[in-house]
Write an enzyme that holds these catalytic residues in place. Structure first.
Site, PDB file in Angstrom:
ATOM      1  N   ARG A   1      -4.655   6.546   8.521  1.00 11.53           N
ATOM      2  CA  ARG A   1      -4.885   5.502   7.510  1.00 11.53           C
ATOM      3  C   ARG A   1      -6.283   4.538   8.083  1.00 11.53           C
ATOM      4  O   ARG A   1      -6.852   3.920   7.139  1.00 11.53           O
ATOM      5  CB  ARG A   1      -3.658   5.008   6.937  1.00 11.53           C
TER       6      ARG A   1
ATOM      7  N   LYS B   1       1.974  18.705  11.181  1.00  8.93           N
ATOM      8  CA  LYS B   1       1.720  17.221  11.422  1.00  8.93           C
ATOM      9  C   LYS B   1       2.046  17.007  12.881  1.00  8.93           C
ATOM     10  O   LYS B   1       2.925  17.626  13.539  1.00  8.93           O
ATOM     11  CB  LYS B   1       3.068  16.304  10.551  1.00  8.93           C
TER      12      LYS B   1
ATOM     13  N   SER C   1       6.202   3.301   7.242  1.00 10.93           N
ATOM     14  CA  SER C   1       6.748   4.430   6.501  1.00 10.93           C
ATOM     15  C   SER C   1       8.304   4.251   6.095  1.00 10.93           C
ATOM     16  O   SER C   1       9.121   3.382   6.666  1.00 10.93           O
ATOM     17  CB  SER C   1       7.183   5.841   7.723  1.00 10.93           C
TER      18      SER C   1
ATOM     19  N   ASP D   1       2.032  10.958   1.353  1.00 14.03           N
ATOM     20  CA  ASP D   1       2.487  11.141   3.035  1.00 14.03           C
ATOM     21  C   ASP D   1       2.979  12.420   3.300  1.00 14.03           C
ATOM     22  O   ASP D   1       4.316  12.848   2.834  1.00 14.03           O
ATOM     23  CB  ASP D   1       3.358   9.800   2.788  1.00 14.03           C
ATOM     24  N   ASP D   2       2.551  13.027   4.381  1.00 11.10           N
ATOM     25  CA  ASP D   2       3.030  14.235   4.985  1.00 11.10           C
ATOM     26  C   ASP D   2       2.679  15.504   4.044  1.00 11.10           C
ATOM     27  O   ASP D   2       3.328  16.639   3.823  1.00 11.10           O
ATOM     28  CB  ASP D   2       4.412  14.252   5.337  1.00 11.10           C
TER      29      ASP D   2
ATOM     30  N   HIS E   1       0.558   0.767   6.549  1.00 11.88           N
ATOM     31  CA  HIS E   1       0.993   1.198   7.917  1.00 11.88           C
ATOM     32  C   HIS E   1      -0.236   1.065   9.059  1.00 11.88           C
ATOM     33  O   HIS E   1      -0.475   1.887   9.828  1.00 11.88           O
ATOM     34  CB  HIS E   1       1.251   2.672   7.964  1.00 11.88           C
TER      35      HIS E   1
ATOM     36  N   CYS F   1       0.248   9.172  10.845  1.00 11.12           N
ATOM     37  CA  CYS F   1      -0.164   8.144   9.911  1.00 11.12           C
ATOM     38  C   CYS F   1      -1.014   6.988  10.284  1.00 11.12           C
ATOM     39  O   CYS F   1      -1.994   6.817   9.557  1.00 11.12           O
ATOM     40  CB  CYS F   1       1.256   7.472   9.328  1.00 11.12           C
TER      41      CYS F   1
ATOM     42  N   ASP G   1      -2.547  12.124   3.885  1.00 14.83           N
ATOM     43  CA  ASP G   1      -2.674  11.495   5.296  1.00 14.83           C
ATOM     44  C   ASP G   1      -2.537  12.490   6.349  1.00 14.83           C
ATOM     45  O   ASP G   1      -3.290  12.248   7.439  1.00 14.83           O
ATOM     46  CB  ASP G   1      -1.865  10.321   5.533  1.00 14.83           C
ATOM     47  N   ASN G   2      -1.870  13.378   6.355  1.00 12.63           N
ATOM     48  CA  ASN G   2      -1.836  14.385   7.457  1.00 12.63           C
ATOM     49  C   ASN G   2      -0.948  15.694   7.040  1.00 12.63           C
ATOM     50  O   ASN G   2      -0.350  15.498   5.727  1.00 12.63           O
ATOM     51  CB  ASN G   2      -1.018  13.970   8.915  1.00 12.63           C
TER      52      ASN G   2
ATOM     53  N   HIS H   1       7.196  11.757   2.884  1.00 11.21           N
ATOM     54  CA  HIS H   1       7.594  11.592   4.164  1.00 11.21           C
ATOM     55  C   HIS H   1       9.219  11.491   3.908  1.00 11.21           C
ATOM     56  O   HIS H   1       9.972  11.218   2.956  1.00 11.21           O
ATOM     57  CB  HIS H   1       7.087  10.054   4.561  1.00 11.21           C
TER      58      HIS H   1
ATOM     59  N   LYS I   1       2.111   2.407   0.600  1.00  9.31           N
ATOM     60  CA  LYS I   1       2.116   2.381   2.104  1.00  9.31           C
ATOM     61  C   LYS I   1       0.962   1.780   2.658  1.00  9.31           C
ATOM     62  O   LYS I   1       0.017   2.418   2.442  1.00  9.31           O
ATOM     63  CB  LYS I   1       2.626   3.799   2.595  1.00  9.31           C
TER      64      LYS I   1
END
Length: 454
Positions: free
Chosen positions: A59, A273, A138, A15-16, A115, A55, A254-255, A202, A113
Site C-alpha cells: 500500500r 501471499k 488489518s 485485501d488478499d 495500514h 499489506c 493489495d497482494n 482478509h 483500510k
C-alpha cells in the site's frame, strides 16, 4: 481524451484477493456479475503487479509510486507489516497521489483500510486525504478469539478520531459504501478521488448471513460476493448522478490470496501471499472509463501499482512529485495504445531482498520465497509459455540471465540493504495504540469469535 474536464478517479483495492478469484479471471466458485460487467465495459490487465506480497509495503508503494525499500517500507522492526502502536509509518516528506491530486483541485477521500501507520502523523488526513473513514490496519488486528485476545480493540476511524471500537465487520462494507456514496454525491460538481480499500477477503471472514447462505465457496465466496455487491452499488451511484462517462474506475488487490484451504485462488500462478512467486504479487486489474478506456479489451502490457501515481497526475494535470519515484505514466496504455510499453522491467522485493526481476516475457528468480539464507538461486522462467513458473530454462538462455542480472544488480545498488537511493520511513517517539481495552465498556463485539488471522 477531453482534457477540458478533469476525470473523477475511483481506486478500489481489495485485501488478499487472488488472481483467480473473479469470474472474469477464471473463477467458477465465486459469483462476480458486477465485476465481470466492469471488465466487459473496460479493460482487463493480465500482467499487473503490486510491489510487495504483503499489506503495508504494497500500500505504501502504491500511494507513493515507489518500490517499498525506496520509502523505507521494506521492514518495520522485526515485522514485515505495521501493527497497532508501532512507531513507524509513511514519512510526511513522501508525496502520495492523493496529495498531488488535492493540490490540483480534487476532493479526496480514503474509505477503508490504511495500514501505513496509526500514529497521528501517519494517518491518511496527513497524506493528502480530505476525508478518512475506515480501519487503520488489518481487520485481524483487533481483539479476537485465540492468540490475538491480547490485542487492543479494533478502531474504526472517522478522520483522525476513533469513532467506534470492535465494529460489526459483517456490516462494515455497507457502511463504507454509504460513506462513499455520500462523498461522491457531495462532490459531484468537482473532480474527486475516491480510494476504497475493502476489508475483504482478509481473515477473519466475518460476513453477512444472506451472502453466506448463497455462497458456493463458504465464507470466502460470501466475502467476494460482498465486494461485487459494493461494485454494483458504486456503478449505480455514478449512473444515477450522471458521472459515469467522466469517471475512471480501477479495481485491484493489495497482494495474492493466502489460499491454504481458505477458499481463495491465485489461478494458474505459483505461490501465495508473502511470496515473490507471481501468485503473491500478480493481481487482477480492471480499468473502466466509458469512451476512453477500450471496452472488452485484454491488455498484456507489464505494469504495476507504482504506476498509478504518475498516471493519475498525468490525467489530472497535476504536478509531478518532488522526490524520485519508480512508477511510469500508463496513460497511453490505459487509453488503448497496446504498443506503448513504458515499463521495461519489474523487480520483486521481499523486505530489503530483491528476489526476482522480469521483463515483458522472462522472469529471473534470485531467491526462493522466504529463504533469505539461500540467495544464490538462479532460475529463469518464460512467463508467456510457463505462467506457473514450473520450468527453469536458465541454461538455455544465458544471455537473458545476464541481462536481467544486470538490472537486478542496479536495483540492489540503489534499494538493497545498503542502497544509495533509500529514504527513511517515518518514526515517532513514544508511540501509543489508538485504543485500550476497557472491561467495563459495552463493546458490540468484545472479542471477535473467529480466531483466524492472516
Amino acid at each position: 481524451m477531453n482534457t477540458a474536464q478533469k476525470p473523477n478517479m475511483i481506486l478500489i483495492n481489495c485485501d488478499d484477493l487472488g488472481y483467480g478469484d473473479l469470474g472474469c479471471y477464471g473463477s467458477t466458485r465465486n459469483h462476480t456479475p458486477h465485476l465481470d460487467r466492469l471488465a466487459e465495459q473496460g479493460t482487463r490487465f493480465t500482467d499487473f503487479y503490486m510491489a510487495s506480497p504483503v499489506c503495508s509495503p504494497s500500500r505504501g508503494a502504491m500511494l507513493t509510486g515507489c518500490y517499498p525499500p525506496r520509502i523505507g517500507f521494506d521492514r518495520f522492526g522485526k515485522n514485515h507489516v505495521l501493527f497497532p502502536g508501532h512507531p513507524f509509518g509513511l514519512a510526511t516528506t513522501e508525496q502520495t497521489f492523493a496529495a498531488l491530486l488535492r493540490d490540483a483541485g480534487y476532493a479526496t477521500a480514503l474509505i477503508g483500510k490504511w495500514h501505513c501507520g496509526d500514529q497521528p502523523a501517519f494517518l491518511p488526513t496527513e497524506h493528502g486525504f480530505d476525508r478518512y473513514f475506515g480501519l487503520p490496519y488489518s481487520n485481524d488486528m483487533g481483539r479476537q478469539a485465540g492468540p490475538r485476545a491480547h490485542m487492543p480493540p479494533l478502531p474504526l476511524m472517522d478522520n483522525d478520531t476513533v469513532a467506534e471500537q470492535q465494529p460489526d465487520m459483517s456490516a462494515l462494507t455497507e457502511r463504507y459504501i454509504a460513506e462513499a456514496r455520500r462523498f461522491i454525491t457531495t462532490n459531484r460538481d468537482k473532480p474527486f478521488l475516491l480510494y476504497l480499500a475493502h476489508l475483504y477477503v482478509h481473515l477473519p471472514l466475518i460476513v453477512p448471513e444472506r451472502f453466506l447462505k448463497r455462497s458456493e465457496n463458504g465464507r470466502y465466496g460470501a466475502a467476494v460476493a460482498v465486494i461485487d455487491w459494493a461494485m454494483g452499488a458504486l456503478l449505480h451511484t455514478l449512473e444515477t448522478l450522471g458521472l459515469d462517462d467522466n469517471t475512471l474506475i480501477l479495481f485491484t488487490s493489495d497482494n495474492g490470496s493466502r489460499v491454504k484451504g481458505e477458499g481463495g485462488s491465485n489461478g494458474p500462478l505459483r505461490g501465495t501471499k508473502t511470496e515473490t512467486y507471481d501468485g503473491g504479487m500478480r493481481l487482477p486489474l480492471i480499468a473502466r472509463w466509458p469512451g476512453q478506456v477500450p471496452a472488452g479489451r485484454t491488455c498484456n502490457t507489464l505494469c504495476s501499482a507504482i504506476d498509478f501515481l504518475p498516471t493519475f497526475a498525468s490525467l489530472a494535470g497535476a504536478a509531478s512529485p518532488d522526490l524520485p519515484i519508480d512508477g511510469v505514466d500508463l496513460t497511453p496504455t490505459l487509453l488503448g495504445d497496446d504498443d506503448h510499453t513504458p515499463r521495461e522491467h519489474f523487480v520483486y522485493f521481499r523486505q530489503d531482498q530483491l528476489q526476482a526481476v522480469r521483463d515483458a516475457r522472462y522472469k529471473l528468480r534470485l531467491a526462493h520465497g522466504q529463504a533469505f539464507e539461500n540467495p544464490d538461486v538462479c532460475e529463469l522462467y518464460d512467463l508467456h509459455e510457463d505462467i506457473g513458473e514450473t520450468r527453469d530454462i536458465a541454461d538455455q538462455h544465458p544471455d537473458v540471465v545476464q541481462r536481467l542480472q544486470r538490472v537486478a544488480d542496479q536495483y540492489i545498488a540503489e534499494l538493497g540493504p545498503d542502497g544509495s537511493a533509500r529514504r527513511p520511513k517515518g518514526c515517532v517517539d513514544d508511540p501509543q495504540p489508538l485504543t485500550t481495552y476497557d472491561e467495563n465498556y459495552p463493546y458490540f463485539a468484545a472479542e471477535y469469535d473467529l480466531g483466524d488471522a492472516g
